[in-house]
Scaffold this active site. Structure first.
Site, short mmCIF file in Angstrom:
data_model
loop_
_atom_site.label_atom_id
_atom_site.label_comp_id
_atom_site.label_asym_id
_atom_site.label_seq_id
_atom_site.Cartn_x
_atom_site.Cartn_y
_atom_site.Cartn_z
N LYS A 96 0.83 -1.23 -0.04
CA LYS A 96 0.13 -0.01 0.03
C LYS A 96 0.73 1.19 0.17
O LYS A 96 1.81 1.45 0.95
CB LYS A 96 -0.81 0.00 1.42
CG LYS A 96 -2.30 0.40 1.03
CD LYS A 96 -2.76 0.61 2.46
CE LYS A 96 -4.19 0.22 2.72
NZ LYS A 96 -4.92 0.69 4.12
O1 G3P Z 1 -9.33 1.43 3.88
C1 G3P Z 1 -9.13 2.78 4.42
C2 G3P Z 1 -9.70 2.86 5.80
O2 G3P Z 1 -9.03 2.17 6.60
C3 G3P Z 1 -9.90 4.18 6.05
O3 G3P Z 1 -11.27 4.33 6.97
O4 G3P Z 1 -12.88 4.98 8.28
O5 G3P Z 1 -10.57 5.77 8.87
O6 G3P Z 1 -11.88 6.54 6.90
P1 G3P Z 1 -11.65 5.59 7.75
#
Ligand code: G3P
Length: 314
Positions: A96
Site C-alpha cells: 500500500k
Molecule cells: O481502507 C481505508 C480505511 O481504513 C480508512 O477508513 O474510516 O478511517 O476513513 P476510515
C-alpha cells in the site's frame, strides 16, 4: 463486487474467511491497526508472526501491507523489504502506497508516491494506491501501474458534512447525490459525495482503459457499500462492523443519480494520460487537502516494531 475486509484483527479476519468464504476476496491493513491487534493479544504473538497469520488466513486472496516511509527512495526500499519478507508466506502480498506522501503543499515529495508505485511495479510488486481523493489522483496511480486504487469514500462524506456545519456521526449514511446548502449542492471541486468519488474513479479507469481495479475504501455503512457497487466499483474494503450489518440486513440499490465530471477535468486527464503533462502539472493533479490530512494522521501513529521488521531502526 468483491469484498475485502478492512481490518488487521485476526478475530475479525478469521470468521470473515471461515463463514463468508464466497464473499471474502482480500484484506486491507495498516501498521497501527496491526500493532493495536498484536498489543490486544498481550504478547502471545510477535508482530511479524501476526502478519504471517493474516496472510495464511487470507491465502489465495490479496492482502495490502502499508509502507510507513514517506519519501523516495525509502518507500521503495521498505515496500520491497515488506514484499520479500512476507510474500513467500502465501504469495498474496501487495504494497500500500499513498498517492501523495506530502504532508503540506510546501513539501517537495508530491511525486514520490507515484514514483514509488512505478518502481515497485517495475520490480514485479503489486501496489494498492491509497488515500485517493480525486479522479486525477486515481488516473495518475493507474498510469503508474497500481493494481488497486483506493478512493476514501467515507472521508469525503465527513468533509462535506463538515462544510455543511451540522454535527454528524461518521457511520451515518450521506446522500450520494450530495446535499444542498444556500441553493447549491455542496461539493469538493465537483465531487458531491464519497460514492460520487468512487464513481468518478471508475469512469476514469473505463475511459482510459486502465487495468487497475477501484477498491472503494473508508466505507462506513451498508447503504454506502450497496451504492459503490451500483457506481461500478469492482472491489470494496469494508470494516467488520459494517460487514456484519450488511450481511444481517442487506440493502438493495437499483440506480444512482450522480453528476458527470466536467469537460475541463477530462481534458486535463487526457493530457496527462497522453504523457503530455509536465512535472508541475502532475504535481498539481496529485494535491488534495484530505490526502495531506490522511498522511498527517498516519504519520502520527508511528509503529517502531513494524519499521524494524523491514530493516529500519529498532
Ligand atoms: O481502507 C481505508 C480505511 O481504513 C480508512 O477508513 O474510516 O478511517 O476513513 P476510515
Amino acid at each position: 463486487m468483491k469484498v475485502f475486509i478492512d481490518s488487521a484483527e485476526l478475530m475479525e479476519i478469521t470468521p470473515f474467511y471461515l463463514y463468508h468464504q464466497k464473499m471474502a476476496a482480500g484484506v486491507t491493513t495498516n501498521p497501527s491497526l496491526i500493532k493495536k491487534a498484536v498489543d490486544a493479544r498481550k504478547g502471545d504473538m510477535r508482530l511479524g508472526e501476526y502478519i504471517e497469520q493474516i496472510l495464511r488466513v487470507a491465502e489465495g486472496t490479496p492482502v495490502s501491507l502499508e509502507v510507513t516511509e514517506t519519501a523516495m527512495p525509502k518507500m521503495v526500499i521498505q515496500g520491497k523489504a515488506l514484499y520479500e519478507r512476507f510474500n513467500p508466506i502465501a504469495g498474496n502480498v501487495n504494497i500500500k502506497i499513498p498517492v501523495n506522501p506530502a504532508l503540506t503543499p510546501e513539501d517537495d515529495s508530491h511525486l514520490d508516491g507515484i514514483r514509488a508505485i512505478e518502481d515497485l511495479v517495475g520490480l514485479g510488486i503489486p501496489v494498492n494506491c491509497t488515500l485517493v481523493f480525486s479522479p486525477e489522483q486515481a488516473m495518475l496511480a493507474a498510469q503508474a501501474g497500481a493494481s488497486f486504487i483506493s478512493p476514501f469514500a467515507g472521508r469525503v462524506d465527513d468533509d462535506l458534512r463538515k462544510r455543511l456545519g451540522a454535527p454528524f456521526d461518521k457511520t451515518e449514511y450521506y446522500s450520494s447525490a450530495g446535499r444542498r446548502s444556500d441553493g447549491h449542492v455542496v461539493s469538493d471541486n465537483g465531487i458531491v459525495s464519497g460514492v460520487h468519488l468512487v464513481y468518478a474513479c471508475v469512469q476514469v479507469m473505463e475511459r482510459f482503459g486502465y487495468d487497475a481495479q477501484i477498491l472503494a475504501a473508508s466505507l462506513r455503512n451498508p447503504r454506502q457499500v450497496a451504492e459503490v457497487e451500483v457506481a461500478g466499483a469492482p472491489l470494496a474494503t469494508i470494516p467488520y462492523g459494517a460487514l456484519l450489518q450488511m450481511i444481517d440486513d442487506p440493502v438493495q440499490v437499483s440506480s444512482l443519480s450522480l453528476p458527470t465530471l466536467d469537460e475541463r477535468r477530462w481534458a486535463i486527464m487526457h493530457h496527462a494520460h497522453a504523457g503530455e503533462a509536465d512535472e508541475a502539472e502532475v504535481q498539481n493533479m496529485l494535491q488534495h487537502p484530505k490526502t495531506y490530512e490522511g498522511m498527517g494522521n498516519f504519520t502520527r501513529d508511528i509503529v517502531p516494531e513494524y519499521v524494524a521488521l523491514t530493516g529500519g531502526p529498532e
